[in-house]
Design a protein around this motif. Structure first.
Motif, short mmCIF file in Angstrom:
data_model
loop_
_atom_site.label_atom_id
_atom_site.label_comp_id
_atom_site.label_asym_id
_atom_site.label_seq_id
_atom_site.Cartn_x
_atom_site.Cartn_y
_atom_site.Cartn_z
N UNK A 19 18.59 12.27 32.56
CA UNK A 19 18.39 11.27 33.61
C UNK A 19 16.92 10.90 33.81
N UNK A 20 16.07 11.43 32.94
CA UNK A 20 14.64 11.12 33.04
C UNK A 20 14.34 9.83 32.29
N UNK A 21 13.28 9.18 32.70
CA UNK A 21 12.84 7.96 32.02
C UNK A 21 12.39 8.31 30.59
N UNK A 22 12.79 7.49 29.63
CA UNK A 22 12.48 7.72 28.21
C UNK A 22 12.86 9.14 27.80
N UNK A 23 14.12 9.47 28.06
CA UNK A 23 14.60 10.84 27.85
C UNK A 23 14.46 11.32 26.41
N UNK A 24 14.45 10.39 25.47
CA UNK A 24 14.37 10.80 24.05
C UNK A 24 13.06 11.50 23.72
N UNK A 25 12.06 11.36 24.57
CA UNK A 25 10.77 12.02 24.33
C UNK A 25 10.88 13.55 24.35
N UNK A 26 11.92 14.07 24.98
CA UNK A 26 11.98 15.50 25.25
C UNK A 26 12.88 16.27 24.31
N UNK A 27 13.23 15.65 23.18
CA UNK A 27 14.06 16.33 22.19
C UNK A 27 13.43 17.64 21.70
N UNK A 28 12.14 17.68 21.37
CA UNK A 28 11.57 18.96 20.91
C UNK A 28 11.73 20.09 21.92
N UNK A 29 11.55 19.77 23.19
CA UNK A 29 11.71 20.79 24.24
C UNK A 29 13.17 21.24 24.32
N UNK A 30 14.11 20.29 24.25
CA UNK A 30 15.52 20.64 24.33
C UNK A 30 15.96 21.46 23.12
N UNK A 31 15.48 21.11 21.94
CA UNK A 31 15.81 21.87 20.73
C UNK A 31 15.26 23.29 20.84
N UNK A 32 14.06 23.41 21.35
CA UNK A 32 13.47 24.74 21.55
C UNK A 32 14.33 25.57 22.50
N UNK A 33 14.86 24.94 23.54
CA UNK A 33 15.70 25.65 24.50
C UNK A 33 16.95 26.23 23.85
#
Length: 248
Positions: free
Chosen positions: A139-153
């Protein structure tokens, strides 16, 4: 459709204890809402105080507590219409507060600062803080930017944190590359997380994922170990059978 950030604030405001009103006012200031709502995003760095934001983010559990939300039917409908039901359904009030903070600030903070903020929140946060961050990602703006963080999780050994990104969360299906999505699914199966909890699995099912699942099953059988009962959800035959099934 109601703005998701405003909807979260409304639901939070209905439940926040009187003694926590000052916390909510501080959140409004720190996230750039209220008096600063009309300020252009390019000016965000002139007002944002990351240290105070982090302190307020951490304090949510002490101020708000962990009491389950107990959503009303009308609220569930509103959340479903806004596409954010999975972010807070069945969660604690502290998690709603943290998700709200992140969603709000993502609408005011320039992308580089927001990326840094989320990285610090994740690296310095405890398990509940990380869970809230991961559930807020879609639900964050430009959510695709955070893929590396999500993959790390997905590499975490903490089951609740892994479930926060994997289960009832539309983010992986929406943004993960095939390799990362498939690895997440296999890990879920390996540690006993129900595959039915993975949002978007139907549309992300692939021949490669089916092959990886069959290799996993073969290894389990060769070692004399049981195969997860829901592994069939990864078979392309499962989808074909469902599509051709005659309704009773």
């Amino acid at each position: 459709m109601q703005d998701s950030s405003l909807l979260l604030v409304k639901i939070l405001s209905r439940r926040i204890p009187p003694v926590a009103r000052s916390w909510l006012e501080r959140v409004e200031t720190l996230t750039g809402t209220g008096a600063r709502l009309g300020a252009p995003v390019s000016e965000a760095s002139t007002w944002f105080d990351r240290d105070r934001f982090l302190a307020t983010f951490t304090a949510a559990v002490r101020v708000l507590g962990k009491e389950p939300l107990g959503l009303h039917a009308e609220e569930r409908d509103e959340l479903a219409d806004a596409g954010i039901a999975g972010a807070i359904e069945g969660r604690g009030l502290d998690e709603l507060g943290r998700v709200t903070m992140l969603v709000q600030v993502s609408r005011r903070l320039p992308a580089p600062e927001l990326e840094l903020l989320l990285r610090v929140c994740y690296e310095q946060g405890d398990g509940r803080e990380r869970q809230a961050l991961l559930r807020a990602l879609p639900f964050l703006v430009e959510a695709e930017r955070f893929v590396p963080l999500a993959v790390e999780a997905c590499r975490t050994n903490e089951l609740p944190v892994f479930e926060a990104i994997t289960c009832e969360n539309p983010y992986p299906a929406a943004y993960f590359p095939d390799l990362n999505f498939n690895q997440m699914v296999l890990k879920a199966m390996f540690i006993g997380v129900a595959l039915a909890r993975i949002v978007g699995l139907d549309r992300r099912r692939s021949s490669e994922l089916a092959r990886m699942a069959e290799d996993f099953a073969s290894e389990r059988r060769a070692a004399g170990r049981s195969v997860p009962a829901d592994i069939g959800l990864l078979s392309l035959d499962h989808e074909r059978e469902r599509a051709t099934r005659i309704p009773e």
